[in-house]
Design a protein around this motif. Sequence first.
Motif, PDB file in Angstrom:
ATOM      1  N   UNK A   1       0.826  -1.216   0.000  1.00  6.40           N
ATOM      2  CA  UNK A   1       0.000   0.000   0.000  1.00  6.40           C
ATOM      3  C   UNK A   1       0.858   1.263   0.000  1.00  6.40           C
ATOM      4  N   UNK A   2       2.140   1.119   0.252  1.00  3.02           N
ATOM      5  CA  UNK A   2       3.035   2.278   0.377  1.00  3.02           C
ATOM      6  C   UNK A   2       2.996   3.241  -0.816  1.00  3.02           C
ATOM      7  N   UNK A   3       3.028   2.771  -2.058  1.00  2.00           N
ATOM      8  CA  UNK A   3       3.097   3.716  -3.180  1.00  2.00           C
ATOM      9  C   UNK A   3       1.994   4.770  -3.170  1.00  2.00           C
ATOM     10  N   UNK A   4       0.772   4.384  -2.814  1.00  2.57           N
ATOM     11  CA  UNK A   4      -0.321   5.343  -2.790  1.00  2.57           C
ATOM     12  C   UNK A   4      -0.127   6.388  -1.700  1.00  2.57           C
ATOM     13  N   UNK A   5       0.499   6.001  -0.615  1.00  8.20           N
ATOM     14  CA  UNK A   5       0.721   6.928   0.502  1.00  8.20           C
ATOM     15  C   UNK A   5       1.896   7.854   0.217  1.00  8.20           C
ATOM     16  N   UNK A   6       2.999   7.296  -0.243  1.00  7.94           N
ATOM     17  CA  UNK A   6       4.200   8.099  -0.482  1.00  7.94           C
ATOM     18  C   UNK A   6       4.059   9.004  -1.706  1.00  7.94           C
ATOM     19  N   UNK A   7       3.107   8.703  -2.568  1.00 12.59           N
ATOM     20  CA  UNK A   7       2.847   9.581  -3.710  1.00 12.59           C
ATOM     21  C   UNK A   7       2.383  10.951  -3.234  1.00 12.59           C
ATOM     22  N   UNK A   8       1.625  10.970  -2.149  1.00 15.24           N
ATOM     23  CA  UNK A   8       1.138  12.229  -1.572  1.00 15.24           C
ATOM     24  C   UNK A   8       2.125  12.766  -0.539  1.00 15.24           C
ATOM     25  N   UNK A   9       2.542  11.893   0.364  1.00 18.36           N
ATOM     26  CA  UNK A   9       3.475  12.296   1.426  1.00 18.36           C
ATOM     27  C   UNK A   9       4.890  11.947   0.984  1.00 18.36           C
ATOM     28  N   UNK A  10       5.380  12.629  -0.013  1.00 18.89           N
ATOM     29  CA  UNK A  10       6.704  12.337  -0.573  1.00 18.89           C
ATOM     30  C   UNK A  10       7.794  12.607   0.446  1.00 18.89           C
ATOM     31  N   UNK A  11       8.618  11.600   0.682  1.00 17.27           N
ATOM     32  CA  UNK A  11       9.707  11.753   1.634  1.00 17.27           C
ATOM     33  C   UNK A  11       9.431  11.150   2.997  1.00 17.27           C
ATOM     34  N   UNK A  12       8.217  10.691   3.244  1.00 21.53           N
ATOM     35  CA  UNK A  12       7.927  10.067   4.534  1.00 21.53           C
ATOM     36  C   UNK A  12       8.654   8.726   4.618  1.00 21.53           C
ATOM     37  N   UNK A  13       9.333   8.434   5.720  1.00 20.44           N
ATOM     38  CA  UNK A  13      10.014   7.144   5.861  1.00 20.44           C
ATOM     39  C   UNK A  13       9.010   5.989   5.761  1.00 20.44           C
ATOM     40  N   UNK A  14       9.437   4.916   5.121  1.00 20.93           N
ATOM     41  CA  UNK A  14       8.550   3.768   4.954  1.00 20.93           C
ATOM     42  C   UNK A  14       8.034   3.251   6.290  1.00 20.93           C
ATOM     43  N   UNK A  15       8.897   3.224   7.293  1.00 23.29           N
ATOM     44  CA  UNK A  15       8.499   2.679   8.594  1.00 23.29           C
ATOM     45  C   UNK A  15       7.356   3.478   9.212  1.00 23.29           C
ATOM     46  N   UNK A  16       7.379   4.788   9.025  1.00 29.20           N
ATOM     47  CA  UNK A  16       6.309   5.637   9.559  1.00 29.20           C
ATOM     48  C   UNK A  16       5.024   5.424   8.765  1.00 29.20           C
ATOM     49  N   UNK A  17       5.141   5.375   7.447  1.00 32.91           N
ATOM     50  CA  UNK A  17       3.966   5.161   6.606  1.00 32.91           C
ATOM     51  C   UNK A  17       3.306   3.822   6.922  1.00 32.91           C
ATOM     52  N   UNK A  18       4.116   2.781   7.096  1.00 26.74           N
ATOM     53  CA  UNK A  18       3.575   1.461   7.406  1.00 26.74           C
ATOM     54  C   UNK A  18       2.858   1.475   8.750  1.00 26.74           C
ATOM     55  N   UNK A  19       3.418   2.186   9.717  1.00 27.07           N
ATOM     56  CA  UNK A  19       2.782   2.273  11.027  1.00 27.07           C
ATOM     57  C   UNK A  19       1.390   2.893  10.928  1.00 27.07           C
ATOM     58  N   UNK A  20       1.250   3.953  10.148  1.00 29.81           N
ATOM     59  CA  UNK A  20      -0.045   4.611  10.044  1.00 29.81           C
ATOM     60  C   UNK A  20      -1.028   3.825   9.167  1.00 29.81           C
TER      61      UNK A  20
END
Length: 234
Positions: free
Chosen positions: A40-59
């Motif tokens: 699911x990360x690509x959809x999240x990091x597309x908007x929040x560019x630069x967010x660490x993967x570990x933080x994105x996965x947590x949320x």
Amino acid sequence: MGCGCGQSIRPKCNNESAPADFCCFRNDERDVEFIDIAEILPRVTLVAEGVPDSIAIEYIRQAAYTIARESRLLERTIKITLQTGVTDYYLEQGSEQILNVKSVELRDGCCKRKKCFEPLRICDGFRFFPPDKIVLDEPPKVDGGTLEIVYYAAPTQDTCEIDKLLYDRHHDVLVHGALASILLMTKYDFADQTMALMYEKKFNQGISSIKIDVARDFRTGPQSEHPSKYWRKI
């Protein structure tokens, strides 16, 4: 990854262990499947560019937990084979945790049935101790009886995988839930409170929609072989 069909769990009783059959029903004509949260990360990091993967996965994980908790979407059913002399049985769920137990049915091997529905109190023949322990009032005298437990599940707080049906059917809701929190992180350039509030609104609307599906008996979990006011086939 499957949900554990064919695995063996070991219920504990009087400091002893004994093997027990553990199996899940099929859901929508297939076994429960899990998918890595990283999908699911690509959809999240597309908007929040630069967010660490570990933080994105947590949320994303938190969003999945909230969806499951608020909607009771993930309904599961398992069967445990009773063993002579064993009274204590533990429900081991791997990457999921039990939110609420909906019902427990005890069959003693001689065709007798005892059933208890939510909310579980002291039921005839057994007691449930949250979050994962069922204790029979009397030890079985013969092998062959079963416990059938229907419960609502949610991802654990440290899992790296979630039910694939959450991903397939509610991908947008997961993404909106994660972004609603991530975009409030003011230390990053992508922080945007207005956008965060927008995604929070979409997230809440998505959960409301899932609740409606659940109320109409749409489940990612198994349907009973015997429809009643508690279970209905779709």
